[in-house]
Motif scaffolding. Structure first.
Motif, short mmCIF file in Angstrom:
data_model
loop_
_atom_site.label_atom_id
_atom_site.label_comp_id
_atom_site.label_asym_id
_atom_site.label_seq_id
_atom_site.Cartn_x
_atom_site.Cartn_y
_atom_site.Cartn_z
N VAL A 3 -88.10 71.08 28.30
CA VAL A 3 -87.99 69.64 28.50
C VAL A 3 -89.33 69.03 28.11
CG1 VAL A 3 -87.65 67.82 30.21
CG2 VAL A 3 -86.29 69.91 30.33
N GLY A 46 -89.20 67.51 22.76
CA GLY A 46 -88.59 66.64 21.76
C GLY A 46 -87.80 65.53 22.42
N ARG A 47 -87.22 64.66 21.62
CA ARG A 47 -86.47 63.53 22.16
C ARG A 47 -85.14 63.95 22.77
NH1 ARG A 47 -88.48 58.76 21.16
NH2 ARG A 47 -86.69 57.41 20.92
N ASP A 48 -84.49 64.92 22.17
CA ASP A 48 -83.18 65.37 22.65
C ASP A 48 -83.34 66.61 23.51
OD1 ASP A 48 -81.82 63.35 21.23
OD2 ASP A 48 -81.85 64.59 19.41
N ILE A 49 -82.48 66.71 24.51
CA ILE A 49 -82.51 67.87 25.41
C ILE A 49 -81.15 68.57 25.33
CG2 ILE A 49 -82.67 68.63 27.81
CD1 ILE A 49 -84.42 66.17 28.31
N ASN A 50 -81.17 69.86 25.09
CA ASN A 50 -79.96 70.67 25.10
C ASN A 50 -80.02 71.57 26.32
OD1 ASN A 50 -78.91 69.74 22.61
ND2 ASN A 50 -80.37 71.03 21.54
N ARG A 83 -85.98 76.89 25.24
CA ARG A 83 -85.69 75.47 25.48
C ARG A 83 -86.73 74.93 26.44
NH1 ARG A 83 -79.60 74.35 24.57
NH2 ARG A 83 -78.97 76.37 23.83
#
Length: 103
Positions: free
Chosen positions: A24, A27-31, A22
Motif C-alpha cells: 500500500v 502506487g495509485r491503484d491497490i490490488n 504488494r
C-alpha cells in the motif's frame, strides 16, 4: 505452493520468501488479496509479522493459540517463544477473539 512449484516446507526457507509482492502506498491503484474462511464462537484470528512466523513453526503456533485463557496471555506466549527461538526480527502479533454478541 498453490501452483505446486514449492512444498510448504521448502517455501518456509526459500531465499525469496520475504519479497514484497504488494504494498500500500507504492502506487495509485491497490490490488488487495481477499480470502474467505469461517469463524466460530471462541475462534482466535492471528495476524502477525514474519518476526513471529519465521521463528515459530505452524504446529507450535496452533498449540500456543489453544493453550492460554486470554488473548493477552496468548500474545505474550507467542512473542516469548519467538524470542526464545532466536528473535531475529521485530515481532508483531494481533489477536482477535470471536465472541457471541448475544443476538
Amino acid at each position: 505452493i498453490k501452483i505446486g512449484e514449492l512444498t510448504k516446507e521448502s517455501a518456509r526457507f526459500h531465499p525469496d520468501k520475504n519479497i514484497i509482492t504488494r504494498a500500500v502506498g507504492a502506487g495509485r491503484d491497490i490490488n488487495a488479496d481477499f480470502f474467505e474462511f469461517s469463524l466460530t464462537e471462541k475462534s482466535i484470528l492471528l495476524m502477525c509479522s514474519d518476526g513471529l512466523s519465521n521463528m515459530v513453526e505452524d504446529e507450535q503456533l496452533a498449540i500456543l493459540l489453544k493453550s492460554a485463557k486470554t488473548p493477552e496471555k496468548v500474545g505474550k506466549k507467542l512473542i516469548d517463544t519467538a524470542n526464545c527461538n532466536g528473535g531475529k526480527d521485530n515481532i508483531t502479533v494481533v489477536l482477535v477473539e470471536v465472541q457471541n454478541d448475544g443476538e
